[in-house]
Design a protein around this motif. Structure first.
Motif, mmCIF file in Angstrom:
data_model
loop_
_atom_site.group_PDB
_atom_site.id
_atom_site.type_symbol
_atom_site.label_atom_id
_atom_site.label_comp_id
_atom_site.label_asym_id
_atom_site.label_seq_id
_atom_site.Cartn_x
_atom_site.Cartn_y
_atom_site.Cartn_z
ATOM 1 N N THR A 141 0.832 -1.212 0.000
ATOM 2 C CA THR A 141 0.000 0.000 0.000
ATOM 3 C C THR A 141 0.864 1.259 0.000
ATOM 4 O OG1 THR A 141 -1.763 -1.167 1.149
ATOM 5 C CG2 THR A 141 -1.821 1.246 1.243
ATOM 6 N N PHE A 142 1.887 1.258 0.832
ATOM 7 C CA PHE A 142 2.770 2.425 0.910
ATOM 8 C C PHE A 142 3.535 2.618 -0.402
ATOM 9 C CE2 PHE A 142 6.578 4.759 2.398
ATOM 10 C CZ PHE A 142 5.930 5.874 2.909
ATOM 11 N N SER B 25 1.315 4.010 -3.046
ATOM 12 C CA SER B 25 1.086 5.437 -2.773
ATOM 13 C C SER B 25 2.254 6.286 -3.263
ATOM 14 C CB SER B 25 0.869 5.667 -1.272
ATOM 15 O OG SER B 25 -0.261 4.973 -0.836
ATOM 16 N N LEU C 224 2.162 6.312 -7.165
ATOM 17 C CA LEU C 224 1.074 7.167 -7.658
ATOM 18 C C LEU C 224 1.367 8.644 -7.389
ATOM 19 C CD1 LEU C 224 -2.078 5.053 -6.725
ATOM 20 C CD2 LEU C 224 -1.202 5.526 -9.026
ATOM 21 N N ALA C 225 2.001 8.950 -6.257
ATOM 22 C CA ALA C 225 2.364 10.341 -5.951
ATOM 23 C C ALA C 225 3.388 10.871 -6.952
ATOM 24 C CB ALA C 225 2.907 10.439 -4.529
#
Length: 157
Positions: free
Chosen positions: A9-10, A13, A16-17
């Motif tokens: 998940t991290f 993220s 995607l960032a």
């Protein structure tokens, strides 16, 4: 399993960032400068890029999370993730150079470096997790296609 899901998940993220931040450079010229360029016949429609990159960033994040979950105390994991981080920076740099600076030739050099570092990343991911390595293959194929496209855009303009 919970730990692995957290790493994945991290990592998703982060990917995607990076993609979101890179899109600022892209948006700055995709609707004006880019529309004026001569494009090859195989240039995909503009609407295709956002969904393709979103899927690729998610796959990259899953791959990085799988590797990361193996433990940073392993030299191979660290090496794989260093390569991953470097290729992610080159990925972002390409958008800045091509769209932000409007320099297709310099962007071509960046994307060639990206292909090389991404290939090394896949090699190191394979040492840690074959699944993680395979998750990066579509990304490598897309970047190879983007390299040819970048070359043709430079050549035609």
């Amino acid at each position: 399993m919970k730990k692995k899901a957290l790493y994945i998940t991290f990592a998703i993220s982060i990917c995607l960032a990076i993609g979101f931040l890179s899109s600022f450079a892209t948006q700055s010229s995709v609707n004006d400068w880019f529309t004026t360029l001569n494009k090859p016949s195989f240039n995909p429609p503009s609407w295709l890029f956002a969904p393709v990159w979103t899927v690729l960033y998610i796959m990259m994040g899953v791959a990085a999370g799988i590797v990361w979950a193996k433990g940073l105390y392993h030299l191979w994991v660290k090496t794989a993730l260093y390569h991953f981080g470097f290729q992610l920076l080159l990925n972002a740099a390409w958008s800045i150079v091509f769209f932000g600076l409007k320099e297709p030739l310099w962007a071509l050099f960046v994307i060639i470096a990206l292909v090389i570092v991404l290939s090394l990343t896949i090699k190191w991911f394979k040492v840690v997790s074959k699944t993680a390595a395979w998750l990066l293959v579509p990304y490598l194929l897309w970047v190879c296609f983007a390299t040819v496209l970048n070359y043709k855009l430079w050549e035609l303009n």
